[in-house]
Design a protein around this motif. Structure first.
Motif, PDB file in Angstrom:
ATOM      1  N   UNK A  45     -37.626 -25.098 -50.087  1.00  0.00           N
ATOM      2  CA  UNK A  45     -36.970 -24.578 -48.851  1.00  0.00           C
ATOM      3  C   UNK A  45     -35.651 -23.947 -48.840  1.00  0.00           C
ATOM      4  N   UNK A  46     -34.973 -23.676 -49.976  1.00  0.00           N
ATOM      5  CA  UNK A  46     -34.008 -23.215 -50.178  1.00  0.00           C
ATOM      6  C   UNK A  46     -34.046 -22.155 -51.283  1.00  0.00           C
ATOM      7  N   UNK A  47     -33.089 -21.083 -50.986  1.00  0.00           N
ATOM      8  CA  UNK A  47     -32.890 -19.913 -51.936  1.00  0.00           C
ATOM      9  C   UNK A  47     -32.202 -20.519 -53.164  1.00  0.00           C
TER      10      UNK A  47
ATOM     11  N   UNK B  29     -26.750 -10.275 -59.575  1.00  0.00           N
ATOM     12  CA  UNK B  29     -26.839 -11.487 -59.073  1.00  0.00           C
ATOM     13  C   UNK B  29     -26.204 -12.600 -59.954  1.00  0.00           C
ATOM     14  N   UNK B  30     -24.910 -12.967 -59.791  1.00  0.00           N
ATOM     15  CA  UNK B  30     -24.063 -13.780 -60.614  1.00  0.00           C
ATOM     16  C   UNK B  30     -24.791 -15.316 -60.466  1.00  0.00           C
ATOM     17  N   UNK B  31     -25.384 -15.718 -59.441  1.00  0.00           N
ATOM     18  CA  UNK B  31     -25.955 -16.945 -59.132  1.00  0.00           C
ATOM     19  C   UNK B  31     -27.154 -17.275 -59.734  1.00  0.00           C
ATOM     20  N   UNK B  32     -27.642 -16.045 -60.437  1.00  0.00           N
ATOM     21  CA  UNK B  32     -29.339 -16.527 -61.014  1.00  0.00           C
ATOM     22  C   UNK B  32     -29.202 -16.245 -62.365  1.00  0.00           C
ATOM     23  N   UNK B  33     -29.886 -17.211 -63.030  1.00  0.00           N
ATOM     24  CA  UNK B  33     -29.909 -17.128 -64.295  1.00  0.00           C
ATOM     25  C   UNK B  33     -30.855 -16.198 -64.887  1.00  0.00           C
TER      26      UNK B  33
ATOM     27  N   UNK C  47     -32.329 -14.208 -50.860  1.00  0.00           N
ATOM     28  CA  UNK C  47     -32.438 -13.603 -49.441  1.00  0.00           C
ATOM     29  C   UNK C  47     -33.619 -14.577 -48.723  1.00  0.00           C
ATOM     30  N   UNK C  48     -33.209 -15.218 -47.827  1.00  0.00           N
ATOM     31  CA  UNK C  48     -34.104 -16.438 -47.119  1.00  0.00           C
ATOM     32  C   UNK C  48     -35.192 -15.894 -46.463  1.00  0.00           C
TER      33      UNK C  48
ATOM     34  N   UNK D 159     -43.566 -20.840 -46.113  1.00  0.00           N
ATOM     35  CA  UNK D 159     -42.627 -21.826 -46.877  1.00  0.00           C
ATOM     36  C   UNK D 159     -42.637 -21.294 -48.366  1.00  0.00           C
ATOM     37  N   UNK D 160     -41.873 -21.632 -49.096  1.00  0.00           N
ATOM     38  CA  UNK D 160     -41.914 -21.486 -50.467  1.00  0.00           C
ATOM     39  C   UNK D 160     -41.688 -19.875 -51.125  1.00  0.00           C
TER      40      UNK D 160
END
Length: 556
Positions: free
Chosen positions: A538-540, A243-247, A373-374, A381-382
């Motif tokens: 509310x966002x991944x 997951x290149x977007x995840x630190x 993964x939404x 929520x959350x």
């Protein structure tokens, strides 16, 4: 090791000869090099599990119940099909977990102990809140906090920045020495005193030395997850999803190796004998077969479905052409977790001991937003690393054919602090003298015997400045960063859409008073929080932060 990794991070920060955008890659490469050479990892080995007697004169029904506690890691509420969901819009079902639920008791309002893993696991073992034990934050490997903070800021400069305190980080004990204090009494210690054979397999995350390793906390034998790869990254049978977007994911791929240990904490590492989920299931079945005639307690702490996302090629092919790739790998990991539950139930039946064996299934917290993964916690929520319902609402199923009627459903709010007193009651083990237990036995709700006497109204969660109380159907979340209060009536609004903090001042004051009272005699955290992560509700993580997005700072 901790100081070495922190020094590596500090060193690269001052390497002006390198372009700024290359520094993160250099740091990760150094972490990977150090991890690969930190310990010698031997070949796979056979585990000599303690054997129970070859026969027993006591009928199964008259013996104390066997107990198997299965804890998944980061499992989303919607990842299993029991509640009508399932991965990829229901394409991947979980028939074996569903069967476990159908044959026992289902708790439809079940909560983890925290929005992160280790704190929940401490509460499972002790039945006590962090305000009593001091175990309030989840230990992270050395170097993780500054790396994650740095990468996160580079990737989304518009997001509220993470807050990292290097001086506090350097003052803490090494990762291996941060854990549940040895003086805390675990359910394993209680059962062992009553003649149970006690076993731990998999994740622990409650310390590895100074009397805090599982084999020092009541488990006679412990096959420990010594690192965190499910298979070697280049194994021909593995399918990886980075997951290149995840630190966090970037750090884990650099830091983790493929290794187990047995009754030594961090020492004497060796390679597992296969994909972790399947390997631990194989070993669990050996324990079942070794204890056909004596009571045993097995704590199976699965790593699935925590990142790094790795599946067997067989599972990856079996789930079909799901897109995107990371969702397909994730679905394959769910499939392996479900298979584990099925194999354990089948082994109990084959051994002839299913009727008097308690099997519990839960997750340490909700699914994380950082995997992008939404729908994993739908409809809540959350995410993990928050205490909205999506972060702390988890499945809890309890099967015990000798006592629990199949199809039992309870809507009472229950939580991980209830696991220890439930298992103690089932085994007729008295609570440790002089120890305050916060949880309550769920047996009355599961068996119907005395259910009308079950009367708890209030549950608490806490991570630093971020505190939560549920009282009846009302839930209040209070945070200092950002300074905000969220008040919901879960009976009318179970997905926390309408904040009533301004319109219900009397109810707000009532719940705030409960939080204040809970904090009066609270024990200080054993280890300080060194990182505060800004988490969008509310966002991944794959979705950029925008002005007006609701978020919370999570201290750890």
């Amino acid at each position: 090791m901790k100081k070495v990794l922190l020094s590596i991070v500090a060193l690269v920060f001052v390497l002006g000869a390198f372009a700024y955008q290359n520094q993160t890659a250099i740091m990760l490469a150094l972490v990977k090099y150090k991890s690969a050479n930190e310990y010698e990892v031997g070949p796979p080995r056979e585990i000599a599990w303690k054997q129970g007697p070859a026969q027993s004169d006591t009928p199964l029904v008259d013996r104390p119940p066997n107990i198997i506690l299965i804890v998944a890691d980061d499992l989303g509420y919607n990842d299993i099909s029991t509640f009508g969901g399932g991965v990829a819009g229901g394409r991947v079902q979980t028939p074996h977990i569903d069967q476990l639920a159908a044959e026992g008791a289902v708790f439809t309002q079940s909560y983890s102990g925290s929005g992160t893993c280790a704190v929940s696991r401490a509460m499972l073992m002790t039945g006590r809140y962090p305000t009593r034990t001091g175990f309030e934050f989840t230990p992270t490997p050395s170097g993780m906090a500054p790396m994650v903070a740095r990468i996160a800021q580079e990737m989304d400069p518009g997001k509220p920045p993470m807050i990292y305190d290097q001086a506090l980080d350097e003052s803490k004990p090494p990762y291996e020495e941060q854990g549940l204090p040895p003086e805390e009494v675990t359910i394993a210690e209680m059962l062992r005193e009553q003649g149970y054979n006690t076993y731990h397999i998999g994740k622990w995350h409650l310390g590895r030395s100074n009397g805090m390793a599982p084999h020092d906390q009541g488990f006679e034998q412990s096959l420990l997850m010594a690192s965190g790869l499910y298979l070697p990254e280049d194994d021909p049978n593995v399918v990886n999803a980075k997951l290149d977007f995840d630190p966090i994911d970037q750090f884990l791929w650099a830091r983790l190796v493929y290794a187990a240990s047995f009754n030594t904490g961090d020492l004497d590492r060796f390679e597992p004998s296969g994909y972790l989920t399947d390997y631990w299931t194989d070993e669990s079945i050996k324990i079942i077969n070794a204890n056909k005639h004596s009571p045993f307690f097995l704590y199976l702490g699965h790593w699935g479905v925590h990142t790094p996302l790795q599946a067997t090629r067989e599972d990856y092919e079996a789930v079909g052409d799901i897109e995107p790739h990371r969702l397909r790998v994730y679905a394959a990991m769910i499939r392996s977790l479900d298979r584990s539950v099925g194999r354990i139930n089948a082994a109990l039946e084959e051994a002839g001991i299913a009727d008097n064996t308690i099997v519990l299934f839960t997750s340490d917290n909700g699914g994380p937003g950082y995997i992008g993964l939404p729908d994993i916690n739908h409809p809540f929520r959350g995410w993990k690393i928050s205490q909205f319902e999506g972060g702390i609402r988890v499945p809890l199923f309890v099967k015990w054919p000798a006592r629990i009627t199949a199809g039992t459903v309870s809507g009472e709010p229950v939580a991980h602090i209830d696991m220890m007193p439930t298992l103690a009651a089932a085994a007729e083990v008295p609570h440790p003298e002089g120890v305050e237990i916060d949880g309550k036995s769920l047996l009355p709700l599961a068996t119907g015997e005395g259910a009308d006497q079950w009367d708890r109204e209030t549950l608490f969660w806490q991570s630093g400045h971020y505190r939560v109380v549920r009282h009846g159907d009302w839930k209040l979340q209070v945070a200092a960063r950002p300074a905000k209060q969220w008040l919901y009536n879960l009976a009318d609004d179970p997905t926390e859409q309408v904040n009533l903090a301004e319109s219900e001042p009397a109810k707000l004051a009532e719940l705030q008073a409960l939080l204040d009272e809970h904090a009066v005699n609270a024990r200080a955290p054993l280890y300080p929080a060194v990182l505060e992560s800004s988490i969008a509700i509310d966002k991944t993580l794959l979705e950029p932060f925008a002005e007006g997005d609701e978020y919370i700072y999570w201290p750890n």
